[in-house]
Design a protein around this motif. Structure first.
Motif, PDB file in Angstrom:
ATOM      1  N   ILE A  14       0.857  -1.412   0.298  1.00  0.00           N
ATOM      2  CA  ILE A  14       0.243  -0.363  -0.093  1.00  0.00           C
ATOM      3  C   ILE A  14       1.282   1.199  -0.307  1.00  0.00           C
ATOM      4  CG2 ILE A  14      -1.556   1.417   1.144  1.00  0.00           C
ATOM      5  CD1 ILE A  14      -2.637  -1.839   2.149  1.00  0.00           C
ATOM      6  N   PRO A  15       0.899   2.151  -0.803  1.00  0.00           N
ATOM      7  CA  PRO A  15       1.593   3.588  -0.989  1.00  0.00           C
ATOM      8  C   PRO A  15       1.224   4.319   0.495  1.00  0.00           C
ATOM      9  CG  PRO A  15       0.045   3.430  -3.092  1.00  0.00           C
ATOM     10  CD  PRO A  15       0.008   2.542  -2.432  1.00  0.00           C
ATOM     11  N   LEU A  73      -1.543   6.387   3.268  1.00  0.00           N
ATOM     12  CA  LEU A  73      -1.540   6.466   4.722  1.00  0.00           C
ATOM     13  C   LEU A  73      -2.171   7.625   5.689  1.00  0.00           C
ATOM     14  CD1 LEU A  73       1.141   3.669   4.885  1.00  0.00           C
ATOM     15  CD2 LEU A  73      -1.129   3.075   4.791  1.00  0.00           C
ATOM     16  N   ASN A  74      -1.894   9.075   5.097  1.00  0.00           N
ATOM     17  CA  ASN A  74      -2.698  10.105   5.200  1.00  0.00           C
ATOM     18  C   ASN A  74      -3.893  10.449   4.849  1.00  0.00           C
ATOM     19  OD1 ASN A  74       0.211  10.593   6.390  1.00  0.00           O
ATOM     20  ND2 ASN A  74       1.307  11.430   4.236  1.00  0.00           N
ATOM     21  N   GLN A 133      -7.218  11.052   5.858  1.00  0.00           N
ATOM     22  CA  GLN A 133      -8.291  11.980   6.454  1.00  0.00           C
ATOM     23  C   GLN A 133      -9.226  10.107   7.416  1.00  0.00           C
ATOM     24  OE1 GLN A 133     -11.094  14.556   5.313  1.00  0.00           O
ATOM     25  NE2 GLN A 133     -11.137  14.982   6.998  1.00  0.00           N
ATOM     26  N   MET A 134      -9.492   9.820   6.437  1.00  0.00           N
ATOM     27  CA  MET A 134     -10.353   8.611   7.073  1.00  0.00           C
ATOM     28  C   MET A 134      -9.015   8.313   8.368  1.00  0.00           C
ATOM     29  SD  MET A 134     -11.855   5.437   5.594  1.00  0.00           S
ATOM     30  CE  MET A 134     -10.599   4.386   5.468  1.00  0.00           C
ATOM     31  N   LEU A 135      -7.880   8.140   7.908  1.00  0.00           N
ATOM     32  CA  LEU A 135      -7.062   7.117   9.232  1.00  0.00           C
ATOM     33  C   LEU A 135      -7.010   8.578  10.764  1.00  0.00           C
ATOM     34  CD1 LEU A 135      -4.692   5.596   6.705  1.00  0.00           C
ATOM     35  CD2 LEU A 135      -6.910   4.380   8.139  1.00  0.00           C
ATOM     36  N   GLU A 136      -7.350   9.827   9.980  1.00  0.00           N
ATOM     37  CA  GLU A 136      -7.071  10.651  11.393  1.00  0.00           C
ATOM     38  C   GLU A 136      -8.351  10.569  12.495  1.00  0.00           C
ATOM     39  OE1 GLU A 136      -4.797  13.017  11.183  1.00  0.00           O
ATOM     40  OE2 GLU A 136      -4.359  12.409   8.900  1.00  0.00           O
ATOM     41  N   ASP A 137      -7.532  10.010  13.971  1.00  0.00           N
ATOM     42  CA  ASP A 137      -8.283  10.203  15.260  1.00  0.00           C
ATOM     43  C   ASP A 137      -9.611  10.863  14.950  1.00  0.00           C
ATOM     44  OD1 ASP A 137      -6.356   8.645  15.853  1.00  0.00           O
ATOM     45  OD2 ASP A 137      -5.274   9.833  16.894  1.00  0.00           O
ATOM     46  N   GLU A 138     -10.180  12.580  14.914  1.00  0.00           N
ATOM     47  CA  GLU A 138     -10.860  12.712  14.959  1.00  0.00           C
ATOM     48  C   GLU A 138     -12.311  12.164  14.091  1.00  0.00           C
ATOM     49  OE1 GLU A 138      -9.940  17.047  14.128  1.00  0.00           O
ATOM     50  OE2 GLU A 138      -8.411  17.059  16.264  1.00  0.00           O
ATOM     51  N   THR A 139     -11.421  12.007  12.834  1.00  0.00           N
ATOM     52  CA  THR A 139     -12.647  11.347  11.664  1.00  0.00           C
ATOM     53  C   THR A 139     -13.063  10.364  11.981  1.00  0.00           C
ATOM     54  OG1 THR A 139     -11.361  12.635  10.043  1.00  0.00           O
ATOM     55  CG2 THR A 139     -13.288  10.719   9.110  1.00  0.00           C
TER      56      THR A 139
END
Length: 55
Positions: free
Chosen positions: A33-34, A38-39, A41-47
């Motif tokens: 996976i590139p 991994l950046n 927005q879905m992976l952000e804690d708030e989201t």
């Protein structure tokens, strides 16, 4: 699907994800996976905290 069965499915998925979590980095690296993905927005804690399955 009944509400009870749906809850059981969600519980099982959560259990399986918890089992895989310690191996997440190895899986990501193994699947190629590139890093840019991994950046997401879905992976952000708030989201992630606001996201609910099926919403």
């Amino acid at each position: 699907m009944s509400a009870g069965r749906a809850k059981a499915v969600v519980a099982q998925i959560n259990e399986l994800c918890a089992e895989l979590r310690p191996h997440a980095l190895e899986l990501v690296e193994g699947l190629g996976i590139p890093e840019a993905w991994l950046n997401s927005q879905m992976l952000e804690d708030e989201t992630a905290a606001r996201w609910t399955p099926g919403a």
